[in-house]
Motif scaffolding. Structure first.
Motif, mmCIF file in Angstrom:
data_model
loop_
_atom_site.group_PDB
_atom_site.id
_atom_site.type_symbol
_atom_site.label_atom_id
_atom_site.label_comp_id
_atom_site.label_asym_id
_atom_site.label_seq_id
_atom_site.Cartn_x
_atom_site.Cartn_y
_atom_site.Cartn_z
ATOM 1 N N VAL A 367 0.738 -1.283 0.010
ATOM 2 C CA VAL A 367 0.014 -0.109 0.121
ATOM 3 C C VAL A 367 0.914 1.153 -0.034
ATOM 4 O O VAL A 367 1.647 1.339 0.918
ATOM 5 N N MET A 368 0.935 1.952 -0.787
ATOM 6 C CA MET A 368 1.218 3.389 -0.991
ATOM 7 C C MET A 368 0.555 4.402 -0.419
ATOM 8 O O MET A 368 -0.876 4.429 -0.748
ATOM 9 N N ASP A 369 0.783 5.670 -0.181
ATOM 10 C CA ASP A 369 -0.054 6.555 0.658
ATOM 11 C C ASP A 369 0.042 8.063 -0.160
ATOM 12 O O ASP A 369 -0.448 8.932 0.448
ATOM 13 N N GLY A 370 0.624 7.955 -1.285
ATOM 14 C CA GLY A 370 0.751 9.285 -2.292
ATOM 15 C C GLY A 370 -0.511 9.650 -3.064
ATOM 16 O O GLY A 370 -0.592 10.850 -3.438
ATOM 17 N N GLY A 371 -1.531 8.897 -3.347
ATOM 18 C CA GLY A 371 -2.546 8.895 -4.239
ATOM 19 C C GLY A 371 -3.839 9.581 -3.572
ATOM 20 O O GLY A 371 -3.921 10.267 -2.374
ATOM 21 N N TYR A 372 -4.845 9.603 -4.355
ATOM 22 C CA TYR A 372 -6.323 10.493 -4.011
ATOM 23 C C TYR A 372 -6.900 9.549 -2.622
ATOM 24 O O TYR A 372 -7.675 10.198 -1.932
ATOM 25 N N LYS A 373 -6.596 8.254 -2.580
ATOM 26 C CA LYS A 373 -7.190 7.644 -1.429
ATOM 27 C C LYS A 373 -6.038 6.305 -1.081
ATOM 28 O O LYS A 373 -5.486 5.682 -1.819
ATOM 29 N N VAL A 374 -6.140 6.259 0.295
ATOM 30 C CA VAL A 374 -5.113 5.316 0.756
ATOM 31 C C VAL A 374 -5.842 4.115 0.812
ATOM 32 O O VAL A 374 -6.964 3.957 1.740
ATOM 33 N N MET A 375 -5.423 3.043 0.060
ATOM 34 C CA MET A 375 -6.435 1.776 0.055
ATOM 35 C C MET A 375 -6.611 0.949 1.241
ATOM 36 O O MET A 375 -5.138 0.718 1.595
ATOM 37 N N ASN A 376 -7.406 0.598 1.599
ATOM 38 C CA ASN A 376 -7.117 -0.570 2.677
ATOM 39 C C ASN A 376 -7.583 -1.963 1.934
ATOM 40 O O ASN A 376 -7.633 -2.132 0.907
ATOM 41 N N GLU A 377 -7.621 -2.925 2.819
ATOM 42 C CA GLU A 377 -7.555 -4.311 2.641
ATOM 43 C C GLU A 377 -8.783 -4.540 1.533
ATOM 44 O O GLU A 377 -8.742 -4.987 0.605
ATOM 45 N N LYS A 378 -9.962 -4.066 1.945
ATOM 46 C CA LYS A 378 -11.181 -4.145 1.567
ATOM 47 C C LYS A 378 -11.113 -3.435 0.010
ATOM 48 O O LYS A 378 -11.762 -3.833 -1.170
ATOM 49 N N ASP A 379 -10.476 -2.129 -0.019
ATOM 50 C CA ASP A 379 -10.575 -1.569 -1.256
ATOM 51 C C ASP A 379 -9.611 -2.442 -2.147
ATOM 52 O O ASP A 379 -10.230 -2.319 -3.292
ATOM 53 N N ILE A 380 -8.699 -2.930 -1.673
ATOM 54 C CA ILE A 380 -7.686 -3.699 -2.814
ATOM 55 C C ILE A 380 -8.489 -4.599 -3.246
ATOM 56 O O ILE A 380 -8.698 -5.154 -4.510
ATOM 57 N N ARG A 381 -9.320 -5.438 -2.436
ATOM 58 C CA ARG A 381 -9.996 -6.624 -2.733
ATOM 59 C C ARG A 381 -11.119 -6.144 -3.895
ATOM 60 O O ARG A 381 -11.259 -6.904 -4.805
ATOM 61 N N ALA A 382 -11.651 -5.006 -3.776
ATOM 62 C CA ALA A 382 -12.634 -4.527 -4.352
ATOM 63 C C ALA A 382 -12.281 -4.349 -5.967
ATOM 64 O O ALA A 382 -13.051 -4.945 -6.827
#
Ligand code: NZQ
Ligand code: ZN
Length: 388
Positions: A367-382
């Motif tokens: 997970v990188m934190d420089g974009g418009y949304k910091v992705m969590n596990e649920k986001d990545i799965r989606a």
């Protein structure tokens, strides 16, 4: 506002039809022992190998070979290369190939004199080298990664199901790179198109971040327009030198660290693509293409204004009478249509991913934190789910 930064790119480039002659200028700067690193044999078929070896011999070098660097080079191959370089007492590592060969050469260069385990030190702990580094030069035969002018090195560990890139500091950048667009003419179309999308993704992952007014964003819009224009020509006629040379040059500028300076960057498409590759070993640019639309559609609500700017400035979407959201979505639609037109793979199923791999791929995604949304596990799965 531009953040603070230092900028240095020490790689010397030789570009154009006579670029290989640059070796005659560079080789005298190094000792006698050259480790010639290359891939699965394309350079033997297209004659580049013979040309390079002739120049090495004419310059009085002892040539040692390390062949068989595979696309997505593995940690086992890296450990073999370290031993070969040690045995050769290499004074220079000359990488002749694409990003895989150049990345691998850099990984060997920082590991030969290192007493630690290379994978653990560089790709798990992300440490910088503390030992002597063997200089690397590149003769580029595949366009996309920017490895010819950066410190990136990506290694795959199949046992750990990880594909990880370390962006090394300037001392690890190639000392020189030879870039003759004609050397890329023998690439299969699948590889050419994959490389084109790798370039596009590098630019977009540095573009889709921040809300400030940043010179880099204007540079990147120009690079994207040039890339799309030249890609359309190259897909029609792969032997079009003008288009292929512009694509080659765009690739270098997309990832030679310049456009990232002073701004935040996203890099989640690469993190997702690398997780897919850790499970499928698929071609790099295609792994990016296959997760792109699900990812950008997912984060669009968090960065709508930038997506709308992208739609207008890159895809010529007419903004009149439309909401930012409508404009932004039209931009992605135009991009998707173009991606399909040039022959990119648009889902991970086609790359060999299966539903059984989903849990693992989610875990393998850094997970990188420089974009418009910091992705969590649920986001990545989606996003990955949507990419099947
Ligand atoms: O191995 P050979 O026989 O040479 O065949 C290669 C390989 O099968 C072939 N090829 C290369 N030049 C050719 C040619 N075939 C015919 N004619 C030519 N002139 O193309 C295939 C792919 O080569 P590869 O080097 O794997 O491609 P690419 O340049 O896309 O490199 C991919 C690797 O670079 C990493 C990727 O993750 C992947 O491991 N990346 C490196 C980066 C960096 N250094 O900053 C950033 C990128 O995002 C990327 O992650
Ligand atoms: Zn890439």
């Amino acid at each position: 506002m531009l953040g603070n930064f230092t900028y240095c790119n020490p790689t010397k480039l030789y570009f154009g039809k006579d670029a290989l002659n640059g070796l005659n200028e560079e080789l005298p700067k190094y000792g006698k022992n050259v480790l010639l690193v290359y891939g699965g044999g394309s350079i033997k078929k297209n004659g580049i190998y013979d040309k390079v070896v002739a120049i090495l011999k004419a310059n009085g070098k002892n040539v040692y070979e390390d062949a068989g660097v595979m696309p997505n080079p593995t940690v086992e191959k890296l450990n073999e290369g370290i031993e070969r370089a040690k045995k050769a007492k290499a004074d220079l590592i000359l990488a002749v190939g694409g990003g895989s060969v150049c990345d691998y050469a850099k990984a060997v260069s920082v590991s030969v004199n290192c007493n630690d385990d290379a994978w653990d030190k560089y790709f798990i702990r992300f440490e910088e080298p503390t030992c002597d580094i063997i200089p690397v030069g590149c003769v580029l035969t595949m366009v996309g990664t920017g490895s010819e002018m950066n410190g990136g090195s990506v290694i795959t560990n199949h046992a750990q199901k990880l594909k990880i890139g370390h962006v090394f500091w300037e001392k690890v950048f190639p000392k020189f790179s030879v870039m003759n667009p004609e050397f890329t003419f023998t690439l299969p179309e699948y590889q050419m198109v994959s490389g084109i999308y790798d370039i596009m993704s590098h630019i977009l992952e540095q573009y889709f971040s921040g809300t400030d007014d940043n010179t880099s964003d204007y540079i990147m819009e120009g690079l994207l327009r040039s890339l799309i224009h030249s890609a359309d020509i190259a897909v029609e006629n792969p032997a079009d030198y003008e288009a292929r040379s512009n694509i080659m040059w765009t690739a270098t500028w997309a990832l030679n660290t310049l456009v990232a300076k002073g701004k935040s960057t996203d890099w989640m498409v690469h993190m997702l693509g690398q997780a897919v590759a850790a499970y499928t070993d698929a071609t790099h640019g295609m792994t990016l293409a296959a997760v792109t639309m699900p990812y950008y559609k997912y984060i669009l609500p968090y960065g709508t204004a930038k997506f709308a700017r992208y739609a207008v400035n890159v895809w010529n979407v007419n903004p009149k009478g439309k909401t930012q959201e409508q404009i932004a979505n039209e931009g992605l639609t135009a991009m998707e249509k173009w991606m399909r037109k040039i022959g990119l793979v648009m889902n991970i199923t086609e790359l060999g991913a299966t539903k059984e791999m989903l849990d693992g791929m989610v875990k393998s995604t850094l997970v990188m934190d420089g974009g418009y949304k910091v992705m969590n596990e649920k986001d990545i799965r989606a996003v990955l789910q949507e990419s099947f």
